[in-house]
Write an enzyme that holds these catalytic residues in place. Sequence first.
Site, mmCIF file in Angstrom:
data_model
loop_
_atom_site.group_PDB
_atom_site.id
_atom_site.type_symbol
_atom_site.label_atom_id
_atom_site.label_comp_id
_atom_site.label_asym_id
_atom_site.label_seq_id
_atom_site.Cartn_x
_atom_site.Cartn_y
_atom_site.Cartn_z
ATOM 1 C CE LYS A 161 3.198 -18.947 -9.865
ATOM 2 N NZ LYS A 161 3.298 -17.501 -10.181
ATOM 3 C CG ASP A 207 -2.052 -0.995 1.126
ATOM 4 O OD1 ASP A 207 -2.269 -1.545 0.028
ATOM 5 O OD2 ASP A 207 -2.720 -1.236 2.154
ATOM 6 C CG ASN A 209 6.857 -12.311 -13.098
ATOM 7 O OD1 ASN A 209 6.579 -13.330 -13.730
ATOM 8 N ND2 ASN A 209 8.092 -12.062 -12.658
ATOM 9 C CE1 TYR A 249 5.835 -21.429 -8.197
ATOM 10 C CE2 TYR A 249 5.093 -23.129 -9.723
ATOM 11 C CZ TYR A 249 5.596 -21.861 -9.491
ATOM 12 O OH TYR A 249 5.858 -21.016 -10.556
#
Length: 245
Positions: free
Chosen positions: A143, A54, A73, A139
């Site tokens: 995703k 923020d 990313n 992982y």
Amino acid sequence: MTGAATGLGLGIAERFVADGCVEVHGLDITPTPDRVVPGLQHRTVDVGDAQEVDDCVEAILTAAGRIDILVCNAAIMQDRHEVLQTPDELVERVLRVNFGGVFNLCRAVGRAMKDAGSGRVVTVSSQVAETPWPGMAVYAASKAAVTTFTRAFALEMAPYGVYVNTILPGTMDTNQMRDSFAGLGRMTGADPESLIAAKRTSMPLGRMGTPQDAANLASWLASDQASFSIGGVFDLTGGELWSRS
């Protein structure tokens, strides 16, 4: 954009600079880039920390007045562990960065884009969100969360002129990929270079993806040419995802 110091993120950031973006900011917890890209400004930010995100977004908005494009990313690859041997710390760390980072940036930047009435958001998921690999359960779950979140966020932001989509990379030729295969080698006893060579040979196009491939797709999704795509999950696997049986 986040995760702009290395790999796919650096390639995408470099492309945005080449596309003529007035300011390109890279947000990383350790912003030491693999190479210097003139015009790319690096900022130290822990994307998993909502307050840091923020504060960073507010600083950019104060200086620039608006944010037109957001690319999420940043991600960390987990060490290879079977679920039954996965430590709590790994679960917390991977989800905090890989999903929490996307959520924190989308929320902070999304508010500004809503007020502006325009914007482009590109998140980066992974093919393992669709076809998980053994030893990579956390992982893969992080995703998969990115993919599902992106679709929901796209529907929420569409009325405000904000276009949200995700990229689904396959096996990409990056240092992170090499680290992953090194982990697989430790887990299986196989030679990592042999594993990489076998993977490359198995790819339908006979090669792995590159940061430039990711940059080309991200550039299109961030442009006005992608004017009828929201919540899209764009395959960047070179056929690897759907050719696996």
